[in-house]
Structure formats: structure tokens, C-alpha cells
Design an enzyme around this catalytic site. Sequence first.
Site, PDB file in Angstrom:
ATOM      1  N   ASP A  99     -23.130  11.354   7.182  1.00 53.30           N
ATOM      2  CA  ASP A  99     -23.466  11.182   5.760  1.00 53.30           C
ATOM      3  C   ASP A  99     -23.589   9.707   5.382  1.00 53.30           C
ATOM      4  OD1 ASP A  99     -23.129  14.080   4.413  1.00 53.30           O
ATOM      5  OD2 ASP A  99     -21.615  13.825   5.963  1.00 53.30           O
TER       6      ASP A  99
ATOM      7  N   ASP B  65     -27.676  13.797   7.110  1.00 53.21           N
ATOM      8  CA  ASP B  65     -27.836  13.024   5.874  1.00 53.21           C
ATOM      9  C   ASP B  65     -27.917  11.530   6.169  1.00 53.21           C
ATOM     10  OD1 ASP B  65     -28.048  15.163   4.217  1.00 53.21           O
ATOM     11  OD2 ASP B  65     -26.055  15.001   3.336  1.00 53.21           O
TER      12      ASP B  65
ATOM     13  N   ASN C  29     -28.681  18.253   4.590  1.00 51.74           N
ATOM     14  CA  ASN C  29     -29.343  18.927   3.481  1.00 51.74           C
ATOM     15  C   ASN C  29     -30.159  17.963   2.630  1.00 51.74           C
ATOM     16  OD1 ASN C  29     -26.685  17.886   2.738  1.00 51.74           O
ATOM     17  ND2 ASN C  29     -27.098  18.709   0.700  1.00 51.74           N
ATOM     18  N   HIS C  30     -29.914  16.645   2.733  1.00 53.05           N
ATOM     19  CA  HIS C  30     -30.688  15.675   1.971  1.00 53.05           C
ATOM     20  C   HIS C  30     -31.965  15.263   2.687  1.00 53.05           C
ATOM     21  CE1 HIS C  30     -28.077  14.427  -1.500  1.00 53.05           C
ATOM     22  NE2 HIS C  30     -27.201  15.116  -0.782  1.00 53.05           N
TER      23      HIS C  30
ATOM     24  N   HIS D 254     -23.805  20.435   9.936  1.00 54.78           N
ATOM     25  CA  HIS D 254     -23.844  19.834   8.599  1.00 54.78           C
ATOM     26  C   HIS D 254     -23.897  20.971   7.577  1.00 54.78           C
ATOM     27  CE1 HIS D 254     -24.712  16.233   6.044  1.00 54.78           C
ATOM     28  NE2 HIS D 254     -25.163  17.173   5.226  1.00 54.78           N
TER      29      HIS D 254
ATOM     30  N   HIS E 227     -21.397  16.782   6.151  1.00 53.11           N
ATOM     31  CA  HIS E 227     -21.672  17.246   4.800  1.00 53.11           C
ATOM     32  C   HIS E 227     -20.483  17.083   3.856  1.00 53.11           C
ATOM     33  CE1 HIS E 227     -23.683  19.283   1.547  1.00 53.11           C
ATOM     34  NE2 HIS E 227     -22.711  20.166   1.455  1.00 53.11           N
TER      35      HIS E 227
ATOM     36  N   HIS F  77     -17.783  14.896   2.270  1.00 51.65           N
ATOM     37  CA  HIS F  77     -17.693  13.442   2.128  1.00 51.65           C
ATOM     38  C   HIS F  77     -16.265  12.919   2.192  1.00 51.65           C
ATOM     39  CE1 HIS F  77     -21.897  12.454   0.309  1.00 51.65           C
ATOM     40  NE2 HIS F  77     -21.972  13.327   1.306  1.00 51.65           N
TER      41      HIS F  77
END
Length: 758
Positions: free
Chosen positions: A15, A55, A120-121, A218, A248, A250
Site C-alpha cells: 500500500d 496499491d 483495489n486502487h 490484497h 490492503h 493500512h
Amino acid sequence: MSDGQDVLRILISTDNHLGVWEKDEVRGDDSFNTMDEVLCIAKREKVDFVLLGGDLFHDNKPSRQTVVKAMEIFARHCMSDDPVGFRVISDQRQNFASGRVNFENSNYNIGLPVFTIHGNHDDPGGTENLSAVDILSTGALLNYFGKVAIAGEGVGKVRIAPVLIQKGATKLALFGLGNLRDERLCRLFQTPACVEWIRPADTPDYPRDEWFNLFVLHQNRTPHSQGAKNYVKESHLARFLDLVIWGHEHECLADPWDSVETGGAFSVLQPGSSVATALSEGEAKRKHVVVLEIMGHHWRTIKHPLETVRRFEFETVVLAEHTKKLDPEDPETVTAFLDARVSAMIARAVRGRPPASPKLPLVRLRVDYTGFSTINTQRFGTRFVGQVANPHDIVLWQKPPARRAREESATRAGNAPVVPIRPEALDEAHIEDLVSQHLQHDLELLPEVELAEALHEFVDKENRNALSEAVSRVLEETQAAAAARGGEETGTSAAGEGRGGARGGADAAVPSGPTSPSRQGVKPAKPEEGEVLESIARATARRRLSHGLGSALRGGSPASLPALSGLESGGRGRGHQAAPTPVPSTTGARRPPRGGDAAGEAPATRTTPQRAHGDAVGTHSRPAAGGRLRQGALRLQPASSPNLASRSHPAPNRDLELAAGHSELQDADMSEAIFTDSDGDGGVLTGTRSLAGARQQPTPTRKRGRTPGPPSRARDKAGSSEARHQERMVTGSFVESDADEVAVPTAPRRRKAGSRDT
């Protein structure tokens, strides 16, 4: 653990969110500075490679500035003459999006390999299924793996195959799974045989029990709201794994722990993000990266704090607990109280700031103002301009929801305890939660989960077609489910009627379109339900017809497509009897004049009475007489064409030309179609094919003085393949691969000439 030739050292980070806050004048470079530090630590610790847990980018479509900065950072740290001390022994074409690992490409000098999955980003999307990570992978700056797609229909199926890495006597099976929609992935894990783990083959040189199994994913690890199902449980994962790297999430949990849900079958490590993307409690913990050392089946982790991360202080205060100092009727007392708390947080952040950290800290004060009134947050933040990096959102006003109070009272009464949720859930509003709250029990045709996902794609990923694609997908699935249910009810009687219709000759009645219940065997319980299903299916058929025609017209050059003339408006409603329409010849040979036709007059045109059709078909076109089909094209036309003077087959009144490569009969209204294809000696074979999969023998037709040869075996095989494709498209069946192992070489593979020694 000694620094021998058998120790594999991996730096793990997740991330990174490159480009987050890039438009903020104060925080715009935070993500890039920390990413630079992560790679500096990797080079300082002399790791074999860097493993990223998704990410890498904050946006699905990052700005050009973000992409350029990312490429500069990776090029500066990853390209060097340093030797690579391990090798990849699995099939790289199956493992990596680029087809090969970058450090084995002789055109690049890669000294620090980087392996990553998508999150996912930065997940892939669009018709080509690409993302910003593919750009860096194509440029040989990193190795993109774990790009797994859900195959099949319904729940689907996922295959997870490892990247096999060897360094000396240490063998690593690196499993990767890029982000998938949590709800659907959870259903896959809960459904037997839907998630397939591909393990290394058990050979004398590479016994299966000698592999260290590392899995990076993730996904949500814990629910972000009460009663949520959009997370993956540890108990869903395979028991043969040794260590799971969880992206994923944080919150930094740099010390691994044994999985409680699996009874300690494997360990879990959650490195957390390297930059604060939200002002939540989980982001306030100290950020770390982790170095993993593996030797055989022995392993250990070493965490390294990140010094360039901006200092973040988070605190929660309940005003009702300070009634002796505060007056609910006097806002000035509240302002003074909050001012003192924020000032103390700033002083604490300055004292604990590392030298390399940015000067201005982040501060978030979450205030429970039950029984009090709020003050202006923007005006309050102006007091701290120049002291904090976020002066306009220092204070977060919050009240405990009534539902949470009821659950707490139920817990105190002795009922089952409430499942804990992530701290971020208290600060963030999620689209799926809003949809669930406002549209619960009000959605009948469009599922709640599908709508939430479409809104997420539309808002966060700027996919303008997300909503329309979701509606189309749901309509198709509903139609297929209704057709399958109807087929089960009718049993063998429907199959017998279908065979009888396929054998029908010129006098056979035209079968009803696939949109009607009688065609698919659907027997609705109520008349209004049948009308709804018929309308939905009819709209889907018209959309497929228009899509197929558009693809055909775009598929070739204007010169290669036959001329279209005589455009005819076919907007015939139900029960309308159309007038006789001229049917052009498709042989390409000019007809001799008939009767008293003069030499300069157009030849007479044969007319065929058209049947009344149950569905409105929109606008369609007919080729001019004498038009020719180019090689490889497919023409659908009325079966009573002059091409087949001795045979006539029932078919709806539609003509359509599809370019090569679009041979699927997308308009299911056509029960039979005439197809033409060039054979080896230049002749043309003409025959009929049924959409149900039945294929009749082609009838040779002499054309322009050439005698066609017998039907070839290749053409027969292609026809049966097309028929099977049509059957799969109708029934939605899934063909499973027989492979269940990853092959490993029996002897070490030689490096090619010119590559560096390890």
C-alpha cells in the site's frame, strides 16, 4: 541466520499509494519520498528482491506526473550491474503479465528485482484489462504477477499458481492474488472446488515438502462494518501455506502472528501502508517495512521503521466526560478546550519527529459531541495554519449511532459479543453501506451488491460505462437463469420439439424468437411475469444484433465490405404483416434479362413473401443485387434466396453481414442461417446451420464456372467447433483444465549467453 548462499532475503512493503495528495502543496511528495526510502532500505540491506502487496498507485488512472515520478524512482534504484542471486524456474509466461522476468532480459541491467500484485486502487480494467502497473511491467521496471481472473459463470472459479524461485538449497513457492471484489471472492472461498491451488509437482529433485509456501494477497482481512461479508477469513486459505502477507489493511502490524482461525496452520504478516491516505486511527501507528529471511523451512522477520513518513497524531475525546470544565450552552468553553488539546498533540508530534520526516505533522481530533453543539471547523483550523499539514480537517465531529448503542447494551445484557471492526470504519463512509442503508429491501431487479460495485467503479475509477455494464450483466444473467429453469421444467419434451423444428422444410412454421417463453421453455407462473421476461430478453437480443452489425461495419475497409443499398425501415410491430420485399441474389453473377426486359433495364427481381414476426427488429439493410462476399465473411439471409432454388428453409426476415472473426450468431432470433465460405479451389459452399448446434451437410453450388471440391475436414471441424461454442454460450457450461501441478525442471536451467552469473 547466517548470510550464506542458501538465505533468501525479501523486503516486504504494501500500500504505497503513489500519487496520493499529489495536488496538495504540503503533502504532494509524501508518497514518493517514502517509496524512495523503501528502495533505499532494500539496497542497504542487500535483499534479493522487493515484494509489494498491491496499491502501488493511489488511482486507477494516475496522472502522467505520478507515472513519470514512479518510473524515475524505480529506474534509479532497480537498474544496476549488481548480480541477481536467485532464479525463477517456473513457466514465466504463465506467471508474469509481461511474459518473462525482467532481470533475465539481456536488454536491461536489473540489479534489484521488484515483484508486485495489483490492489483495489490500481486494479486492471477496460476492454484490454490493463492498469498503470502494466506500464511499469512493460518497461521492465518491475515484475507483475497474481493477475488472476474469475473464469466460468455463476460463482466462477479461480486458479492460483505460484512463481517458483530457487536460491541454493532454498526453494520458494510465491503465490499471489491481486485484488478481486471481496463479496465475490468470499463466495468463491466458501463454495467447494471454486478456488484451485496449483502446487509444485512432486519430483525426486524437487520434493513438494521442501518448498516454502508464501502467499501475498490484497483483500479485507476484517469487516469494516457490522454484519459485513466483504472480507476474506483466514480459515478460507489453504492449510499448506507457511506465511501470508496481507495487503490492503493500512494499520501496521509488523510482527507476524499465528493464525487463530486455522489453529496455527500458518502465520500472518500485515505490513500496513507506507503513507497515510486517511486521517484514521489505524494510520496513526508507526510505519515499517519488513525484511523476511528464508532458509529452507526456517524463516524470520526484521522490521525497519520508515523515517520519511509524516508524523501523525490521533486522539479521541468525549465532551460529555468533561462537563465540569465545559458548558453546553457556551461554545467558547468548547473552543478553548479543543484548542488546548490540539496544541498538546502538536507539541507531542514535534518532539517525536524523526529528522528525515516532514516538518508539519498531521493532527486529527475525533470529538464525540453528544449533548453539545458543534463549532465551525474551518474557522477553528485557521488557528493552526503553518503548524499542521491539515488545518482544515483537524476536528472530526461524531456521535455514536443508535444501532451501536443498542449492540453495546445487548452485549452488557449477556448476549453474544459484537464482532470488532476496523478503526477506519468510524471515520469513513462506504458506498456499499450507503446503498444498504437507503435501498434495503427496495431493490428487486438490480442486486444491491452489483449496484454498489458499479457506483464504486463510476466514482472512484471514473468508469463512465460502469452503471450500464452492470445493468446489462444483470439482465443477461437473469435471462440465462430463467432459460435454464424453464429448460429443467420442460424436460425432454422441449428437446424433441427443437429437433422437430430443425428438420422442418419449406412449410415448417417459423419458431418463436428466443425472447418468448415458448422458445426457451420458460413457463411463468403469472402472465405479467412472462411479459417482463419477454421484454427483457427482446431488448437483449436487439442490443446484440446492433452490436454485431456495428462490429461488422467497423471490421474491414470500405472496399472490402459489399455495397449496402436499399436501406429499409424494419420497425414492424407485433402482428404486422409486411409486404413482399425484393430478395437480391448473392451469387455475384448477373441475371439474364427475363421476359421483355430491355438490355439497359435492371433485371427482374424475385420477391419472397415475408412472414409476420413477433418482435420489432429496428432498422436493417440489404446488399445490392450482384454484390459479392469477400473471403471469410458470413452472410445471414432469408433461406428462400435464389441461391438455393431446390431448397427452402424457414428463417426470419433479416439480412446481416459480419466481418471475419465475428462468426458467432449473436442474434438468437434466427433459428437457421445460410453461410458461405471459400474452399481451397476458389469455389463457394453454401449450406445451413442451426443455432441449436445441429449442422446440415453443405449443398455444393456452382459459381462463375468453377466446380467446388468436396467439403474439407478442417471446415467440418470448424463447424462442429462453432456449434459447440454456440451450445456453451446458451447453456453457460464451464470446461475445467486437467492441469493441477506446476512443472519444475529436473536439472538446473542454463543461463543464456551474455547474462550475468549469479
